[in-house]
Design a protein around this motif. Structure first.
Motif, PDB file in Angstrom:
ATOM      1  N   ASP A 103       0.827  -1.211   0.000  1.00 18.12           N
ATOM      2  CA  ASP A 103       0.000   0.000   0.000  1.00 18.12           C
ATOM      3  C   ASP A 103       0.861   1.260   0.000  1.00 18.12           C
ATOM      4  N   LEU A 104       1.940   1.250   0.785  1.00 22.15           N
ATOM      5  CA  LEU A 104       2.856   2.397   0.794  1.00 22.15           C
ATOM      6  C   LEU A 104       3.481   2.604  -0.581  1.00 22.15           C
ATOM      7  N   LEU A 105       3.904   1.513  -1.199  1.00 18.66           N
ATOM      8  CA  LEU A 105       4.518   1.608  -2.529  1.00 18.66           C
ATOM      9  C   LEU A 105       3.527   2.128  -3.567  1.00 18.66           C
ATOM     10  N   MET A 106       2.277   1.730  -3.454  1.00 19.32           N
ATOM     11  CA  MET A 106       1.258   2.239  -4.378  1.00 19.32           C
ATOM     12  C   MET A 106       1.006   3.721  -4.124  1.00 19.32           C
ATOM     13  N   GLU A 107       0.933   4.107  -2.856  1.00 18.47           N
ATOM     14  CA  GLU A 107       0.719   5.513  -2.509  1.00 18.47           C
ATOM     15  C   GLU A 107       1.853   6.383  -3.032  1.00 18.47           C
ATOM     16  N   ALA A 108       3.066   5.863  -2.996  1.00 19.10           N
ATOM     17  CA  ALA A 108       4.239   6.603  -3.463  1.00 19.10           C
ATOM     18  C   ALA A 108       4.409   6.532  -4.981  1.00 19.10           C
ATOM     19  N   HIS A 109       3.556   5.764  -5.647  1.00 19.95           N
ATOM     20  CA  HIS A 109       3.611   5.555  -7.099  1.00 19.95           C
ATOM     21  C   HIS A 109       4.880   4.824  -7.544  1.00 19.95           C
ATOM     22  N   ALA A 110       5.377   3.946  -6.673  1.00 20.00           N
ATOM     23  CA  ALA A 110       6.542   3.133  -7.013  1.00 20.00           C
ATOM     24  C   ALA A 110       6.123   1.852  -7.733  1.00 20.00           C
ATOM     25  N   ILE A 111       4.886   1.431  -7.511  1.00 19.34           N
ATOM     26  CA  ILE A 111       4.329   0.261  -8.196  1.00 19.34           C
ATOM     27  C   ILE A 111       2.942   0.629  -8.716  1.00 19.34           C
ATOM     28  N   ALA A 112       2.510  -0.116  -9.710  1.00 21.51           N
ATOM     29  CA  ALA A 112       1.177   0.119 -10.285  1.00 21.51           C
ATOM     30  C   ALA A 112       0.629  -1.194 -10.814  1.00 21.51           C
TER      31      ALA A 112
END
Length: 82
Positions: free
Chosen positions: A17-26
């Motif tokens: 969830d953190l990675l998605m929020e940071a736009h590091a993963i999609a």
């Protein structure tokens, strides 16, 4: 599922969830599998979020390690697309 395994699974979902929020993963638009976006700034931001956001009973090192585990498990291509 053991309590420890469930906590680790939940911690990795929190990290994703953190990675998605940071736009590091999609997610793949067709299949929904998570993919790396190859943005070093986004990964750095996600690591900063992991340092500062609390997760039940986990210290900063454990939270950052969970983010690394999620990143290590992803590629830049959707497995269903290839």
């Amino acid at each position: 599922m053991s309590k420890k395994k469930k906590t680790e699974s939940t911690l990795e979902m929190w990290a994703a969830d953190l990675l998605m929020e940071a736009h590091a993963i999609a997610p793949c638009h067709e299949h929904g599998y998570m993919r790396l976006r190859h943005s070093h700034h986004a990964v750095d931001y996600a690591m900063s979020l992991a340092e500062h956001r609390k997760f039940s009973g986990k210290n900063k090192k454990e939270r950052k390690a969970a983010v690394e585990r999620v990143l290590d498990g992803l590629g830049d291509e959707c497995p269903a697309c290839t």
